[in-house]
Motif scaffolding. Structure first.
Motif, short mmCIF file in Angstrom:
data_model
loop_
_atom_site.label_atom_id
_atom_site.label_comp_id
_atom_site.label_asym_id
_atom_site.label_seq_id
_atom_site.Cartn_x
_atom_site.Cartn_y
_atom_site.Cartn_z
N MET A 1 0.51 -1.47 -0.30
CA MET A 1 -0.06 0.03 0.16
C MET A 1 0.63 1.06 -0.10
SD MET A 1 -1.73 1.79 3.15
CE MET A 1 -1.37 3.13 1.77
N LEU A 2 0.46 1.77 -0.92
CA LEU A 2 1.22 3.80 -0.72
C LEU A 2 0.04 4.94 -0.91
CD1 LEU A 2 3.90 4.63 -2.87
CD2 LEU A 2 2.29 5.24 -3.92
N ALA A 3 1.11 5.46 0.22
CA ALA A 3 0.15 6.86 0.70
C ALA A 3 1.42 7.69 0.35
CB ALA A 3 1.26 6.84 2.28
N VAL A 4 0.90 8.39 -0.37
CA VAL A 4 1.66 9.69 -0.32
C VAL A 4 0.27 12.03 0.23
CG1 VAL A 4 1.91 11.31 -2.35
CG2 VAL A 4 1.80 9.21 -2.80
N ILE A 5 1.61 12.23 0.82
CA ILE A 5 0.68 13.01 1.53
C ILE A 5 1.53 14.20 1.42
CG2 ILE A 5 0.25 14.60 3.31
CD1 ILE A 5 0.22 11.67 5.24
N ARG A 6 0.36 15.52 0.31
CA ARG A 6 0.97 16.41 -0.73
C ARG A 6 1.19 17.37 0.49
NH1 ARG A 6 0.43 17.35 -5.93
NH2 ARG A 6 -2.44 18.26 -5.49
N TYR A 7 1.85 18.66 0.18
CA TYR A 7 2.04 19.33 1.02
C TYR A 7 2.54 20.44 0.54
CZ TYR A 7 2.60 16.62 5.60
OH TYR A 7 2.51 15.38 5.86
N THR A 8 1.58 22.06 0.74
CA THR A 8 2.43 22.93 -0.26
C THR A 8 3.19 24.13 0.98
OG1 THR A 8 0.23 23.15 -1.36
CG2 THR A 8 1.69 25.44 -1.58
N VAL B 1 -2.28 -2.05 -6.97
CA VAL B 1 -2.99 -2.88 -8.33
C VAL B 1 -2.18 -3.73 -9.23
CG1 VAL B 1 -4.98 -1.60 -8.37
CG2 VAL B 1 -3.33 -1.24 -9.54
N TYR B 2 -0.83 -3.05 -9.86
CA TYR B 2 -0.08 -4.14 -10.84
C TYR B 2 1.60 -3.49 -9.72
CZ TYR B 2 3.53 -5.46 -14.55
OH TYR B 2 3.68 -5.52 -15.13
N PRO C 1 5.14 -4.64 -10.88
CA PRO C 1 5.89 -5.50 -11.52
C PRO C 1 7.03 -6.47 -11.01
CG PRO C 1 5.82 -3.24 -12.57
CD PRO C 1 5.38 -3.25 -11.40
N GLY C 2 6.72 -7.73 -11.80
CA GLY C 2 8.09 -8.77 -10.68
C GLY C 2 7.21 -9.83 -9.08
N GLN C 3 5.80 -8.75 -8.20
CA GLN C 3 5.24 -9.27 -7.85
C GLN C 3 4.73 -10.10 -8.01
OE1 GLN C 3 2.49 -5.96 -5.90
NE2 GLN C 3 4.07 -6.95 -3.63
N ASP C 4 3.95 -11.76 -7.46
CA ASP C 4 3.56 -12.34 -7.25
C ASP C 4 1.61 -12.21 -7.50
OD1 ASP C 4 5.30 -14.73 -5.10
OD2 ASP C 4 5.59 -14.01 -7.31
N GLU C 5 1.38 -12.62 -8.62
CA GLU C 5 -0.24 -12.28 -8.88
C GLU C 5 -0.68 -12.56 -8.48
OE1 GLU C 5 -0.38 -10.83 -13.00
OE2 GLU C 5 1.49 -10.10 -13.06
#
Length: 96
Positions: free
Chosen positions: A1-8, A89-90, A92-96
């Motif tokens: 899981m990826l988390a992205v918190i953006r700031y100005t 969701v995808y 590369p190289g990770q078992d599916e």
């Protein structure tokens, strides 16, 4: 899981922001399910920053946010109000 918190972040605050961002990452790194994180700055818009982290799952991320709330509080006024959690969701190289 990826988390992205953006700031100005205004240029005058960038050094303090970077130090606080490092503290947030250190706090997150101590939480279960943490994989890695980085603080990044846009090459096209230098006032736009992102705290990007990877987690074993959304539950780990949400619990870590609760644990890091006090470290994150000073930067909340600079946060962009948008969703931050992304499901893989995808990969590369990770078992599916």
């Amino acid at each position: 899981m990826l988390a992205v918190i953006r700031y100005t972040v205004p240029e005058a605050q960038s050094q303090d922001f970077m130090k606080q961002g490092q503290h947030i990452i250190d706090t997150l790194a101590a939480q279960p399910g943490y994989l890695r994180a980085r603080l990044a700055r846009s090459v096209d818009e230098p006032n736009l920053w992102a705290l990007v982290s990877e987690w074993e799952g959304a539950g780990f991320y949400r619990r870590a946010l609760s644990a890091a709330r006090m470290a994150m509080y000073p930067l909340m006024i600079l946060m962009l109000n948008e969703p931050s959690a992304y499901e893989d969701v995808y990969v590369p190289g990770q078992d599916e």
